[in-house]
Write an enzyme that holds these catalytic residues in place. Structure first.
Site, PDB file in Angstrom:
ATOM      1  N   HIS A 116     -33.367  27.935  -8.584  1.00  0.00           N
ATOM      2  CA  HIS A 116     -33.329  26.720  -8.726  1.00  0.00           C
ATOM      3  C   HIS A 116     -32.299  26.109  -8.141  1.00  0.00           C
ATOM      4  CE1 HIS A 116     -30.305  27.480 -11.991  1.00  0.00           C
ATOM      5  NE2 HIS A 116     -30.072  26.136 -11.913  1.00  0.00           N
TER       6      HIS A 116
ATOM      7  N   SER B  13     -26.016  26.886 -15.643  1.00  0.00           N
ATOM      8  CA  SER B  13     -26.471  28.138 -15.386  1.00  0.00           C
ATOM      9  C   SER B  13     -26.038  28.608 -14.126  1.00  0.00           C
ATOM     10  CB  SER B  13     -28.138  28.535 -15.701  1.00  0.00           C
ATOM     11  OG  SER B  13     -28.702  27.335 -14.959  1.00  0.00           O
ATOM     12  N   GLU B  14     -25.993  27.616 -13.116  1.00  0.00           N
ATOM     13  CA  GLU B  14     -25.463  27.979 -11.709  1.00  0.00           C
ATOM     14  C   GLU B  14     -24.779  26.933 -10.903  1.00  0.00           C
ATOM     15  OE1 GLU B  14     -27.759  31.517 -12.253  1.00  0.00           O
ATOM     16  OE2 GLU B  14     -28.461  29.438 -12.389  1.00  0.00           O
ATOM     17  N   THR B  15     -23.817  27.172 -10.332  1.00  0.00           N
ATOM     18  CA  THR B  15     -23.149  26.117  -9.350  1.00  0.00           C
ATOM     19  C   THR B  15     -23.445  27.135  -7.758  1.00  0.00           C
ATOM     20  OG1 THR B  15     -21.787  25.486 -11.148  1.00  0.00           O
ATOM     21  CG2 THR B  15     -21.158  25.254  -8.623  1.00  0.00           C
TER      22      THR B  15
END
Length: 257
Positions: free
Chosen positions: A71, A43-45
């Site tokens: 997060h 979902s995120e880097t």
């Protein structure tokens, strides 16, 4: 380039929300960071570069750069604390959303985030059709927050993601008062090419102001009821949220770039 994958808002592997964290000596072209985020398929880097006594931090989803991610901020602080700067007890990040400070207390990390000002909006037929259940209330800031009647509706909700794309707000969060926890929530982000965010820190900067008002309290323990699950320890005061959680390392790798 070093890349770490950290499960955030949990003490256990394969729970919480996984984020990739890339430690850079200098910024890469935006297109390359977007490609890395798509390749990681999380979902995120997060990408971070040190500048004097602070760090610059940016977040990318598989759908592009965003202005705020809780997060992945927790995951970045965890990586710095365990691999880069273990002597520090506080990490200051400069971001597109302003300065973010993360304080370390043993294995727990507390993040100081701005709380969104939530505006009540009507519960429309489009919202009901997108969620498959009629919320009792709805609120809007960057994201849409829909309050459901009980936690069972949150847990068993099967939204229509294509219809959620048509709603106002970048993400769509559903929440209700819990039994074991103060709040139980889920977060959907099809506009960012993420069907369901396992544990959404920025989402709780929307959820907590709403639910703190409903519950009449400033300290809330929240549970994100995704398949992975995760816990967030939140304190709301003066328009800010102290959001604390744990994290665990899943992988450490070197990107051949």
């Amino acid at each position: 380039m070093k890349c770490y994958i950290v499960d955030a808002f949990t003490k256990e592997l394969f729970k919480g929300n996984p984020a990739a964290v890339c430690i850079l000596d200098h910024w890469l072209p935006n297109g390359l960071m977007e490609q890395i985020a798509m390749e990681n398929s999380l979902s995120e880097t997060a990408f971070t570069v040190r500048e004097n006594d602070h760090w610059h931090l940016r977040w990318f989803t598989p759908g592009g750069e965003i202005d705020f991610c809780g997060h992945a901020t927790l995951g970045t602080a965890f990586v710095l604390a365990n691999f880069i700067d273990p002597a520090a007890s506080r990490y200051i990040f400069q971001t597109r959303n302003g300065k973010l400070t993360v304080t370390r207390n043993g294995d727990q990390f507390s993040m100081d985030f701005p709380a969104y000002t939530m505006k009540p909006i009507p519960v429309t037929e489009a919202v009901e059709k997108a969620l498959g259940v009629k919320p009792v209330e709805a609120y809007l800031a960057r994201d849409l927050v829909c309050v459901l009647a009980d936690e069972s509706q949150v847990i068993h909700c099967q939204p229509n993601l294509e219809k959620i794309k048509q709603l106002d707000g970048l993400l769509c969060h559903i929440t209700a008062i819990g039994t074991k926890y103060d709040t139980v929530s889920r977060s959907f982000a099809p506009k960012l090419s993420v069907a369901e965010d396992p544990v959404c820190g920025s989402g709780h900067c929307h959820i907590i102001p709403v639910m703190a008002s409903k519950l009449g309290k400033h300290d809330l323990i929240s549970y994100q009821a995704s398949k992975r699950g995760g816990e967030l320890y939140c304190h709301l005061e003066n328009g800010r949220i102290a959001m604390a959680g744990y994290a665990v390392l899943y992988a450490e790798s070197t990107l051949k770039i």
